[in-house]
Design a protein around this motif. Structure first.
Motif: not given
Length: 255
Positions: A50-59, A78-86, A153-162
């Motif tokens: 979690l700490v590592q992921k948060l650090a990368r989120l901020v960066s 494109a960076m926001q696509r990374i942020l989605d997964e983080l 349904t929730g998975r499809e919504a996030t998949r569509t955004l991604s």
């Protein structure tokens, strides 16, 4: 308060939070590598992840903000696509702890996350094959915990955004053609500052900062720090007021 100082304040707040959480987990150790060493979390715990992921989120939020500032909205997206997964990853790990619903999927995710990229000195001779946890499984699990009646349904919504943002990552033609505008029309290859596209992506940037604040709240809750959780919740409310947005998130009701 204008948006830019508000984003600065948010990033500073996030950085200080990460620095505090770093002290709550076993520290990285020097691990021999080639003729030197690298730092690694040898215990490989969920809180270290979690700490590592948060650090990368901020960066990544810093990067998205800078890209927007100079009008590079294609790269920002494109960076926001990374942020989605983080943000998904942080939610997935944090909720597993918060709701005491740790699964084999979580174990597999952590194992893959901490696995080294190469198992020999030469990348070409390495036999390492990092397993990839299907994103749809992570999204389905999150949706089930969030109380979505049909997790698909929730998975499809996030998949569509991604998928929408993946077009920026993979440079799909419709996304590239957003660079083509003006009078006379041309490709804007030095950023799109001052164009309608630039203004459109400002709202996107705000959204990812707010979602980043939520991710931090989930993470500190997983650390069992209820005082810090309430502090971040209060900061999120101030962020909404400061940005002039009246959006009210239902995310708090979930935790």
């Amino acid at each position: 308060m204008s948006v830019d100082p508000l984003l600065n304040q948010t990033l500073t707040h996030m950085e200080k939070t990460v620095e505090g959480l770093v002290q709550r987990v076993p520290q990285p150790e020097k691990v021999p590598y080639k003729d030197g060493f690298v730092f690694r979390h040898v215990e490989k715990t969920v809180h270290q992840a979690l700490v590592q992921k948060l650090a990368r989120l901020v960066s990544s939020l810093h990067a998205a903000r800078l890209l927007w500032a100079y009008g590079f909205v294609q790269e920002q997206a494109a960076m926001q696509r990374i942020l989605d997964e983080l943000q998904e990853d942080i939610t997935f790990l944090a909720f597993g702890v918060i709701f005491e619903d740790w699964t084999a999927l979580h174990d597999s995710y952590l194992s893959a996350f901490f696995e080294e990229e190469f198992d020999s000195d030469s990348a070409m001779s390495s036999s390492q094959k990092r397993p990839m946890i299907p994103r749809k499984k992570i999204r389905s699990w999150i949706a089930s915990v969030e109380g979505v009646q049909d997790p698909s349904t929730g998975r499809e919504a996030t998949r569509t955004l991604s998928k929408a943002y993946s077009g920026y990552v993979h440079a799909a033609s419709p996304h590239i053609m957003e660079m083509f505008s003006g009078n006379p029309p041309r490709f804007h290859m030095r950023g799109m500052a001052g164009t309608p596209r630039h203004a459109e992506h400002r709202a996107d940037l705000w959204n990812y900062f707010y979602r980043g604040i939520l991710a931090f709240a989930f993470a500190v809750k997983a650390f069992g720090d209820h005082q810090m959780f309430n502090s971040i919740k209060g900061f999120a409310d101030e962020f909404l007021k400061g940005s002039g947005n009246d959006y009210l998130s239902s995310e708090w009701d979930k935790i």
